[in-house]
Design a protein around this motif. Structure first.
Motif, PDB file in Angstrom:
ATOM      1  N   PRO A  46       0.831  -1.207   0.000  1.00 38.45           N
ATOM      2  CA  PRO A  46       0.000   0.000   0.000  1.00 38.45           C
ATOM      3  C   PRO A  46       0.867   1.258   0.000  1.00 38.45           C
ATOM      4  O   PRO A  46       1.976   1.260   0.531  1.00 38.45           O
ATOM      5  N   THR A  47       0.358   2.310  -0.584  1.00 37.98           N
ATOM      6  CA  THR A  47       1.047   3.595  -0.630  1.00 37.98           C
ATOM      7  C   THR A  47       0.676   4.396   0.600  1.00 37.98           C
ATOM      8  O   THR A  47      -0.468   4.386   1.039  1.00 37.98           O
ATOM      9  N   LYS A  66       0.128  -3.242   9.261  1.00 38.44           N
ATOM     10  CA  LYS A  66       0.865  -3.538   8.049  1.00 38.44           C
ATOM     11  C   LYS A  66       1.699  -2.335   7.684  1.00 38.44           C
ATOM     12  O   LYS A  66       1.172  -1.237   7.564  1.00 38.44           O
ATOM     13  N   ILE A  67       2.961  -2.539   7.523  1.00 37.07           N
ATOM     14  CA  ILE A  67       3.865  -1.431   7.197  1.00 37.07           C
ATOM     15  C   ILE A  67       4.414  -1.616   5.821  1.00 37.07           C
ATOM     16  O   ILE A  67       4.714  -2.640   5.357  1.00 37.07           O
TER      17      ILE A  67
END
Length: 67
Positions: A46-47, A66-67
């Motif tokens: 993800p951005t 989530k990183i």
């Protein structure tokens, strides 16, 4: 897969009764199978970013961030 495709094309060349419709249908089947055999693209990350507050609230709720 390629061997099976070659055999069906050889059959088509040797038999005049092998209809054009049947050859087109077999080509569609081989194309679909070839597409299904290719591995899917890996998932994209993800951005954006996660703030410290977001991390702390997710840890408190028991969900990993989530990183």
């Amino acid at each position: 897969m390629a061997e099976l495709e070659e055999k069906t094309e050889g059959l088509a060349m040797s038999h005049d009764t092998f209809s054009r419709n049947t050859r087109n249908q077999l080509k569609q089947v081989f194309d679909a199978l070839r597409e299904l055999m290719t591995p899917p693209d890996p998932p994209k990350r993800p951005t954006g970013f996660v703030t410290h507050e977001d991390k702390d609230s997710k840890k408190a709720s028991g969900v990993r961030a989530k990183i």
